[in-house]
Design an enzyme around this catalytic site. Structure first.
Site, PDB file in Angstrom:
ATOM      1  N   TRP A  85      44.750  13.229  42.619  1.00 18.03           N
ATOM      2  CA  TRP A  85      45.695  15.246  42.625  1.00 18.03           C
ATOM      3  C   TRP A  85      45.734  15.174  43.791  1.00 18.03           C
ATOM      4  O   TRP A  85      45.065  14.850  45.085  1.00 18.03           O
ATOM      5  CB  TRP A  85      43.841  16.283  42.020  1.00 18.03           C
ATOM      6  N   GLU A 113      45.218  14.593  37.863  1.00 23.09           N
ATOM      7  CA  GLU A 113      45.394  16.102  37.581  1.00 23.09           C
ATOM      8  C   GLU A 113      46.026  16.704  38.078  1.00 23.09           C
ATOM      9  O   GLU A 113      47.068  16.982  38.473  1.00 23.09           O
ATOM     10  CB  GLU A 113      43.706  16.736  37.989  1.00 23.09           C
ATOM     11  N   LYS A 151      48.958  20.785  38.131  1.00 21.09           N
ATOM     12  CA  LYS A 151      48.954  21.810  39.446  1.00 21.09           C
ATOM     13  C   LYS A 151      50.034  22.630  38.845  1.00 21.09           C
ATOM     14  O   LYS A 151      51.315  21.839  38.698  1.00 21.09           O
ATOM     15  CB  LYS A 151      48.998  21.101  40.409  1.00 21.09           C
ATOM     16  N   ASP A 161      42.170  21.384  34.809  1.00 21.74           N
ATOM     17  CA  ASP A 161      41.927  21.911  35.895  1.00 21.74           C
ATOM     18  C   ASP A 161      41.794  22.897  34.932  1.00 21.74           C
ATOM     19  O   ASP A 161      42.946  23.478  35.164  1.00 21.74           O
ATOM     20  CB  ASP A 161      41.631  21.386  37.302  1.00 21.74           C
ATOM     21  N   HIS A 221      44.743  25.808  36.920  1.00 20.06           N
ATOM     22  CA  HIS A 221      45.745  24.979  36.560  1.00 20.06           C
ATOM     23  C   HIS A 221      46.821  25.189  36.223  1.00 20.06           C
ATOM     24  O   HIS A 221      48.000  24.193  36.019  1.00 20.06           O
ATOM     25  CB  HIS A 221      45.899  23.514  37.220  1.00 20.06           C
ATOM     26  N   HIS A 271      37.486  19.945  34.686  1.00 20.67           N
ATOM     27  CA  HIS A 271      37.476  20.748  35.802  1.00 20.67           C
ATOM     28  C   HIS A 271      37.448  22.229  35.676  1.00 20.67           C
ATOM     29  O   HIS A 271      38.753  22.629  35.272  1.00 20.67           O
ATOM     30  CB  HIS A 271      38.089  20.198  36.746  1.00 20.67           C
ATOM     31  N   ASP A 321      44.840  30.201  41.234  1.00 19.41           N
ATOM     32  CA  ASP A 321      44.261  29.091  41.160  1.00 19.41           C
ATOM     33  C   ASP A 321      43.082  29.346  42.551  1.00 19.41           C
ATOM     34  O   ASP A 321      43.011  28.363  42.952  1.00 19.41           O
ATOM     35  CB  ASP A 321      44.994  27.352  41.010  1.00 19.41           C
ATOM     36  N   ASP A 367      39.603  29.104  41.943  1.00 18.41           N
ATOM     37  CA  ASP A 367      38.534  28.335  42.177  1.00 18.41           C
ATOM     38  C   ASP A 367      36.908  29.376  42.580  1.00 18.41           C
ATOM     39  O   ASP A 367      36.441  29.424  42.671  1.00 18.41           O
ATOM     40  CB  ASP A 367      38.187  27.433  42.853  1.00 18.41           C
ATOM     41  N   ASP A 407      34.656  22.659  39.190  1.00 14.87           N
ATOM     42  CA  ASP A 407      34.661  22.674  40.290  1.00 14.87           C
ATOM     43  C   ASP A 407      35.786  24.175  41.398  1.00 14.87           C
ATOM     44  O   ASP A 407      36.364  24.946  40.602  1.00 14.87           O
ATOM     45  CB  ASP A 407      36.602  21.928  40.039  1.00 14.87           C
TER      46      ASP A 407
END
Length: 424
Positions: free
Chosen positions: A188, A229, A231, A264, A267, A291, A299, A301, A332
């Site tokens: 990533w 990955e 984004k 993810d 994302h 993730h 994003d 997290d 994640d």
């Protein structure tokens, strides 16, 4: 509550599920064997050990908050992880970033020169605890981000990061062989542009060529599972990211013999849900990786909750047979505004809850209703499922995994904070 009352409560709940054709014992046994990767970077705010920890994070990574007690050394981070392992039920793996290399006797190696030996202490840690380990190259928070990495038009910059990726392939092979479990190695980058670019294709062509070269490093695909990955955007790259969803899926689709896609769930656009994407990808890929996080507006997290989308992600994993190995699960998120061990624990326990909840659904029966256009009963049954005595089954699962039940574990975290974290 007395042991008799606990046993009676569990037996009652088990009976409720049995009346629906659900084998609670089989569900708990199945979940207990499913590895979920625990991300090391929650414990130190994604700082790592290979650069000056006083410098700011760069390359699309940001943490907010300054709650006391952040791990500052490998030893402190490992001690904190040990506490989380005790508080969480189920089978775990570690998930490392390359920036968590551990150097000894004054040695230091830049990221393009990292070697398996720099992760030996992590291997020892995992072996002692029976853990596998996943791995991530670290394409951020480094002076050689210009600010681009694998997409940079500067050949010297790009070569440095390609060599870093190849070093990570070798390290991932080492982790898999030493620990006897496949290593998911996730590529990533936050490469992109703040404003509208004049060239959208060029960076993506360079990105593709860079990944091609990284994956030319010899490895056993049965042991190392490279991922790409995607984004959607990030801080400083609001207008364009090279590794978009279309790019990542296109690359994985064209390289199925050496790469798998990784999603993810932070994302994507807020109106997109990864739960729906899981079965779509499994129609084409024998393996995918996840993730699991929680975005709020971007994003961000946040710590994973036992919320609707987390439950739906878990349901799709179970319904699609993902627990048999086709879906590789990792967490994640990183929150520096609250106790970091509590953050780790809440997120891990919540995803275990979501998986157990999914295993306790009468999925075959519900599918039959859908296939026969019995939408009324399907709706009724899905809604009734929400108020079943799930908590008693969850607590029993925790007890069988020798983990504290809900209502007990946070006191352990507070004691650890008072005795250990407060001294940092």
């Amino acid at each position: 509550m007395s042991e008799t009352k606990i046993a009676n409560a569990y037996e009652y709940a088990k009976g409720v599920y049995a009346a629906m054709g659900i084998d609670v014992e089989a569900a708990m046994e199945k979940l207990a064997a499913v590895p979920v990767a625990l991300h090391c970077w929650q414990g130190d705010d994604v700082r790592g050990f290979d650069t000056d920890p006083s410098k700011p994070l760069t390359g699309g990574i940001q943490t907010t908050g300054n709650y006391p007690g952040r791990a500052r050394t490998p030893e402190e981070l490992m001690a904190d992880i040990d506490m989380v392992l005790k508080l969480c039920p189920g089978t775990k793996k570690m998930n490392l970033h390359a920036s968590y290399a551990i150097f000894e006797d004054g040695e230091w190696a830049d990221r393009d020169k990292l070697e398996p030996k720099h992760f030996k202490k992590w291997v020892d840690f995992c072996k002692e605890r029976g853990l596998g380990c996943d791995f991530n190259p670290t394409f951020f928070s480094h002076p050689k981000c210009d600010p681009l990495t694998l997409t940079s038009p500067n050949e010297e910059t790009r070569r440095f990061w390609i060599d870093h990726g190849k070093a990570c392939i070798r390290i991932s092979q080492y982790l898999a062989e030493e620990l006897g479990q496949p290593c998911i190695m996730n590529i990533w980058t936050g490469d992109g542009f703040k404003d509208v670019p004049a060239d959208r294709l060029g960076p993506r062509v360079r990105y593709k060529e860079s990944i091609d070269e990284i994956l030319s490093e010899p490895f056993d695909f049965n042991k190392v599972k490279p991922c790409v990955e995607s984004k959607v955007f990030g801080i400083g790259v609001e207008a364009y990211t090279a590794g978009s969803a279309e790019f990542a899926l296109g690359y994985a689709a064209m390289n199925k013999d050496r790469c798998i896609p990784l999603m993810d769930n932070g994302h994507y656009h807020p109106t997109e849900v990864v739960s729906d994407k899981i079965p779509a990808l499994l129609a084409f890929f024998p393996e995918i990786a996840l993730h699991v996080t929680r975005p709020i507006r971007w994003d961000s997290d946040h710590v994973v909750l036992f919320d609707d989308e987390t439950k739906e992600i878990a349901k799709e994993i179970v319904r699609c047979g993902g627990l048999e190995g086709s879906v590789k699960i990792a967490l994640d998120y990183f929150d520096a505004s609250i106790n970091r061990i509590a953050a780790w624990t809440v997120g891990f326990r919540n995803f275990q809850k979501a998986l157990l909840n999914a295993l306790l659904c009468p999925n075959e029966e519900l599918k039959a209703m859908q296939d026969s256009d019995n939408w009324t009963e399907l709706l009724v049954r899905q809604e009734e499922q929400k108020t079943l005595p799930f908590g008693e089954i969850w607590n029993e699962y925790c007890r069988r995994c020798n983990a504290p039940v809900d209502g007990e574990w946070f006191a352990i975290v507070k004691k650890y904070e008072a005795e250990v974290l407060s001294a940092r």
